[in-house]
Design an enzyme around this catalytic site. Structure first.
Site, PDB file in Angstrom:
ATOM      1  N   GLU A  27      -5.843 -10.819  -1.282  1.00 13.77           N
ATOM      2  CA  GLU A  27      -6.420 -10.406   0.218  1.00 13.77           C
ATOM      3  C   GLU A  27      -7.957 -10.783  -0.396  1.00 13.77           C
ATOM      4  OE1 GLU A  27      -5.034  -7.322   2.546  1.00 13.77           O
ATOM      5  OE2 GLU A  27      -3.023  -7.652   2.080  1.00 13.77           O
TER       6      GLU A  27
ATOM      7  N   GLU B 283       0.908  -1.231  -0.078  1.00 13.83           N
ATOM      8  CA  GLU B 283       0.123   0.038   0.133  1.00 13.83           C
ATOM      9  C   GLU B 283       0.808   1.330   0.039  1.00 13.83           C
ATOM     10  OE1 GLU B 283      -2.578  -0.527   3.311  1.00 13.83           O
ATOM     11  OE2 GLU B 283      -3.406  -2.598   2.691  1.00 13.83           O
TER      12      GLU B 283
ATOM     13  N   ASN C 140       2.411  -5.012  -3.318  1.00 14.01           N
ATOM     14  CA  ASN C 140       1.038  -5.309  -2.794  1.00 14.01           C
ATOM     15  C   ASN C 140       0.214  -4.166  -2.671  1.00 14.01           C
ATOM     16  OD1 ASN C 140      -1.160  -7.510  -2.243  1.00 14.01           O
ATOM     17  ND2 ASN C 140      -0.768  -6.666  -0.050  1.00 14.01           N
TER      18      ASN C 140
ATOM     19  N   ASP D 275     -11.663 -10.845  -0.388  1.00 13.09           N
ATOM     20  CA  ASP D 275     -13.027 -10.936   0.316  1.00 13.09           C
ATOM     21  C   ASP D 275     -14.164  -9.981  -0.395  1.00 13.09           C
ATOM     22  OD1 ASP D 275     -11.227  -9.303   3.020  1.00 13.09           O
ATOM     23  OD2 ASP D 275     -12.317  -8.284   1.247  1.00 13.09           O
TER      24      ASP D 275
ATOM     25  N   HIS E 170      -9.907  -6.540  -2.024  1.00 16.62           N
ATOM     26  CA  HIS E 170     -11.183  -6.419  -0.942  1.00 16.62           C
ATOM     27  C   HIS E 170     -12.152  -5.573  -1.625  1.00 16.62           C
ATOM     28  CE1 HIS E 170      -8.515  -7.378   2.376  1.00 16.62           C
ATOM     29  NE2 HIS E 170      -7.528  -6.568   1.957  1.00 16.62           N
TER      30      HIS E 170
HETATM   31  O1  G3I Z   1      -3.437  -7.582  18.876  1.00 16.20           O
HETATM   32  C1  G3I Z   1      -4.062  -6.562  19.467  1.00 16.20           C
HETATM   33  C2  G3I Z   1      -4.637  -6.944  20.766  1.00 16.20           C
HETATM   34  O2  G3I Z   1      -3.641  -7.221  21.596  1.00 16.20           O
HETATM   35  C3  G3I Z   1      -5.383  -5.729  21.197  1.00 16.20           C
HETATM   36  O3  G3I Z   1      -6.228  -6.224  22.546  1.00 16.20           O
HETATM   37  C4  G3I Z   1      -6.539  -5.445  20.405  1.00 16.20           C
HETATM   38  C5  G3I Z   1      -7.181  -4.032  21.040  1.00 16.20           C
HETATM   39  O4  G3I Z   1      -7.902  -3.567  19.868  1.00 16.20           O
HETATM   40  O5  G3I Z   1      -5.809  -5.092  19.032  1.00 16.20           O
HETATM   41  C6  G3I Z   1      -5.115  -6.060  18.714  1.00 16.20           C
HETATM   42  O6  G3I Z   1      -4.623  -5.643  17.333  1.00 16.20           O
HETATM   43  C7  G3I Z   1      -5.353  -5.584  16.273  1.00 16.20           C
HETATM   44  C8  G3I Z   1      -4.978  -6.319  15.034  1.00 16.20           C
HETATM   45  O7  G3I Z   1      -5.633  -6.486  13.962  1.00 16.20           O
HETATM   46  C9  G3I Z   1      -4.757  -7.908  15.562  1.00 16.20           C
HETATM   47  O8  G3I Z   1      -6.126  -8.487  15.856  1.00 16.20           O
HETATM   48  C10 G3I Z   1      -5.497  -4.146  15.878  1.00 16.20           C
HETATM   49  O9  G3I Z   1      -6.192  -3.488  16.547  1.00 16.20           O
HETATM   50  C11 G3I Z   1      -6.308  -4.125  14.318  1.00 16.20           C
HETATM   51  O10 G3I Z   1      -6.236  -2.681  13.746  1.00 16.20           O
HETATM   52  C12 G3I Z   1      -5.716  -5.276  13.413  1.00 16.20           C
HETATM   53  O11 G3I Z   1      -6.416  -5.153  12.260  1.00 16.20           O
HETATM   54  C13 G3I Z   1      -5.571  -5.794  11.139  1.00 16.20           C
HETATM   55  C14 G3I Z   1      -5.540  -4.731  10.038  1.00 16.20           C
HETATM   56  O12 G3I Z   1      -5.041  -5.325   8.757  1.00 16.20           O
HETATM   57  C15 G3I Z   1      -4.859  -3.539  10.554  1.00 16.20           C
HETATM   58  O13 G3I Z   1      -3.623  -3.705  10.545  1.00 16.20           O
HETATM   59  C16 G3I Z   1      -6.728  -6.763  10.693  1.00 16.20           C
HETATM   60  O14 G3I Z   1      -6.830  -7.875  11.483  1.00 16.20           O
HETATM   61  C17 G3I Z   1      -6.181  -7.287   9.235  1.00 16.20           C
HETATM   62  O15 G3I Z   1      -7.094  -8.120   8.799  1.00 16.20           O
HETATM   63  C18 G3I Z   1      -5.908  -6.145   8.326  1.00 16.20           C
HETATM   64  O16 G3I Z   1      -5.312  -6.659   7.286  1.00 16.20           O
HETATM   65  C19 G3I Z   1      -4.932  -5.746   6.258  1.00 16.20           C
HETATM   66  C20 G3I Z   1      -3.883  -6.341   5.638  1.00 16.20           C
HETATM   67  O17 G3I Z   1      -2.922  -6.449   6.651  1.00 16.20           O
HETATM   68  C21 G3I Z   1      -3.384  -5.222   4.290  1.00 16.20           C
HETATM   69  N1  G3I Z   1      -4.383  -5.000   3.723  1.00 16.20           N
HETATM   70  C22 G3I Z   1      -5.524  -4.610   4.183  1.00 16.20           C
HETATM   71  C23 G3I Z   1      -5.905  -5.477   5.218  1.00 16.20           C
HETATM   72  C24 G3I Z   1      -7.309  -5.190   5.822  1.00 16.20           C
HETATM   73  O18 G3I Z   1      -7.099  -3.992   6.448  1.00 16.20           O
END
Ligand code: G3I
Length: 643
Positions: free
Chosen positions: A563, A456, A498, A565, A534
């Site tokens: 990715e 990105e 990506n 969905d 997405h």
């Molecule tokens: O791990 C912490 C946890 O300890 C804490 O208690 C919790 C509180 O909110 O947050 C947890 O972290 C979260 C993480 O996912 C793991 O679950 C973050 O807040 C959350 O923002 C994060 O979201 C991820 C997102 O990327 C942002 O990084 C999504 O799961 C993930 O599916 C998404 O994936 C991205 C790809 O990496 C890149 N392309 C876009 C895609 C969708 O956004």
């Protein structure tokens, strides 16, 4: 009449004695023969073979001048009797055993030991017909009797078999079944013999001391660790024909093992399939199941060995087993199409949800860590790395023949605070990213086949690079460096650029194309383009997606849908449109061989990123939140199933 002087002297003495005692003459007592001082018997030992056999013994009295009668006796007339008078006697064998024969004279005695061994005259078997299964030992209950009808213990018997390939027999008379067929076992001793018939069936035998058995023509192999069986038991196996529901049973591999054997510890049950796999069946699809009541319970497959055509599970009980092919899976079709079908994997779900794991392993042949390999989670402090969750995913992938797509090295999201605390500089950011990439990519070198190196980095409006702390503080060439450091850390990994909203030709994908071409022209090791995909329910058309894939491939890049969905607005149906959208992504990818993979970003609504990121949206995945396949799964799979 001249009597010898000694005798005359004695006679006179005798007369004198007689006169005193009998006639009144005063003569001394006569000096009788010397007393016996010892008796010996020869031979000291006497062996008699056969009832009725006789042997001679001789007694010798000391001194030889002693004049005394000898009496003979036996201490065990049931074994040997003795007759005789005087110094010689005859011993007669009555039955097998030992006896002591004693000669007594003058209060003294001597003896000899007589051992009677009887001759086998008859041999009989308690059972003379056996039905066994391979590896099953079976002692022969043989009785040997001698000419007197007495049982002979430990007779000298010779055992032979008419067919070593069917059943062998040991010198102790223990039969061991080898393979199906019939054999005759003969026991011989002296002039007696007896035979037993042995029929060996298909089947297997588990012994208390463990061992490997094979049965059903080599289809079933039960490898039992030593001591794993609480008691010896014979396993019989036969084919049953009711495969798991809607699964394809591999012929002749459903076997019934009974009686159930209780194992003291898990045994390894290997079932072999003896038929070539159908063209559309790949070995990773094979499954083992055990019939539990009326339902088949799939068993964790330990190994699928296509070469030796066997599937192994760790079992601790027996029962009805089958090797089967579940309904065609995504991965079997993708494999036939020469592609990978992958999914992002939630570390929490992988750790805690067995159904999630089972579906993941059954349907996908590629995985991407959803979060655990991002900069923040894996490198939370300058010199701290958390590899545990990533390692778990790598292990799971290895156990299930899956490739791993690394995600992600350079991204503006999910970064650790330490990276930008204070006043980060170009130098500090370059140093941090170099250390990060070298550490993480080196650790997984050879096990991660492809990487999202830069993610990105294109501006959403397609006007060049996204302005992030990376590109504004470290400078845009940090992208070039990221690819170079990744190549150096693992020369074999394919390195991807990506992004999202680049799945059709337009401003943003044009910028992505331009960046990829610039990097390539600058000698930066970039191999592939990742299209995140997405989608909403109205994604770019199949034609638009196909044209976009084609232009990247034409420029010499591999392509992956990374990715995929299709999120649905809450309260709307959209399931059919969602199914079409999933299918078209696969169709577009399959238009180009260098489109290597289609990876969905999570496969079940139960563990979805969408509701948190897009309030009011959800249900974006192939299976619902109770793991029921949705129309999207069918649409996605049908697009894979097309030859
Ligand atoms: O791990 C912490 C946890 O300890 C804490 O208690 C919790 C509180 O909110 O947050 C947890 O972290 C979260 C993480 O996912 C793991 O679950 C973050 O807040 C959350 O923002 C994060 O979201 C991820 C997102 O990327 C942002 O990084 C999504 O799961 C993930 O599916 C998404 O994936 C991205 C790809 O990496 C890149 N392309 C876009 C895609 C969708 O956004």
């Amino acid at each position: 009449m001249s009597m010898r002087p000694l005798l005359r002297l004695r006679f006179a003495a005798f007369l004198a004695l007689a006169a005193c005692g009998g006639g009144g003459t005063d003569t001394p007592d006569p000096v009788g023969p010397p007393a016996v001082t010892a008796v010996s018997v020869a031979p000291a030992t006497l062996n008699l073979q056969g009832i009725g056999a006789t042997g001679a013994l001789a007694a010798t009295i000391a001194p030889s001048t002693a004049m005394a009668s000898v009496t003979w006796s036996t201490n065990n007339a049931a074994v040997a009797t003795v007759t005789g008078s005087g110094p010689s006697a005859t011993v007669t064998a009555v039955s097998a055993g030992t006896a002591t024969i004693t000669a007594t004279s003058g209060g003294r005695s001597g003896s000899a030991t007589v051992t009677v061994t009887s001759t086998v005259r008859t041999l009989t078997l308690a059972t003379s017909a056996f039905t066994l299964v391979p590896a099953q030992p079976q002692p022969l209950a043989l009785t040997a009797r001698d000419e007197g009808g007495a049982v002979i213990t430990n007779p000298a018997v010779t055992y032979t078999t008419s067919a070593e390939s069917v059943a062998t027999v040991s010198s102790a008379g223990v039969i061991t079944a080898v393979a199906p067929g019939t054999a005759t076992i003969t026991a011989s001793a002296a002039s007696a013999n007896v035979t037993a018939s042995v029929t060996v069936l298909e089947g297997g035998y588990v012994t208390a001391s463990g061992g490997t058995i094979t049965a059903l023509g080599g289809q079933l192999q039960l490898v039992v660790p030593t001591g794993a069986v609480s008691a010896p038991t014979a396993l019989t196996v036969r084919t049953v024909s009711t495969p798991p529901t809607n699964a394809r049973l591999l012929a002749n591999t459903a076997v019934l093992i009974e009686p159930a054997v209780t194992f003291a510890s898990p045994a390894t049950l290997r079932l072999r399939y003896t038929v070539p796999l159908a063209a559309d069946v790949v070995e990773t699809q094979l499954r083992l199941a055990r019939l539990d009541g009326s339902t088949w319970q799939e068993q964790a497959v330990r190994v699928v060995d296509r070469t030796n055509r066997r599937v192994t599970a760790l079992a601790s009980t027996t029962g009805t087993w089958a090797v089967f092919v579940p309904p065609p899976s995504l991965r079997s079709f993708a494999q036939l199409a020469g592609r990978e079908v992958g999914t992002a994997v939630s570390a929490d779900a992988l750790r805690s949800d067995a159904t999630y794991r089972q579906l993941l392993a059954a349907e996908f042949n590629s995985v991407t860590p959803e979060n655990v390999m991002k900069f923040g989670p894996i490198h939370p402090a300058p010199t701290t790395y958390n590899f545990a969750d990533a390692d778990s995913l790598l292990s799971f992938a290895a156990a299930h023949n899956m490739t791993v797509h690394g995600h992600v090295l350079l991204w503006h999201n999910q970064q650790p605070a330490w990276l930008t605390v204070g006043t980060p500089t170009r130098a500090s950011l370059l140093a941090a990213l170099r250390d990060h990439i070298q550490t993480v990519v080196t650790r997984y070198a050879g096990r991660i086949a492809t990487w999202d190196v830069a993610n990105e980095v294109i501006a959403d409006n397609g006007t060049g690079l996204r302005a992030s702390f990376w590109t504004t503080i470290a400078g845009p060439d940090i992208i070039d460096s990221a690819f170079a450091w990744a190549r150096r850390a693992d020369p074999n990994a394919k390195l991807y650029l990506n992004d999202y909203a680049v799945e059709a030709i337009g401003p943003k994908s044009d910028s992505m194309f331009a960046l990829a071409m610039r990097l390539r022209a600058a000698g930066v090791p970039i191999d592939g383009i990742g299209l995140q995909a997405h989608f909403l329910v109205n994604p770019p058309s199949l034609a638009q997606q196909s044209a976009n894939v084609a232009r990247f491939v034409a420029a010499g890049f591999d392509v992956r849908y990374t990715e995929l969905d299709v999120r649905l607005a809450n309260g709307t149906d959209g399931l059919a449109a969602q199914a079409t959208a999933y299918g078209n992504a696969v169709r577009a990818c399959r238009t180009q061989l260098r489109c290597r993979a289609v990876t969905v970003w999570g496969f079940t609504d139960r563990y979805s990123w969408i509701p948190g990121a897009f309030p009011g949206f959800g249900r974006g995945h192939l299976w619902d939140d109770v793991f029921a396949p949705k129309p999207a799964y069918t649409g996605f799979r049908d697009a894979w199933a097309v030859p």
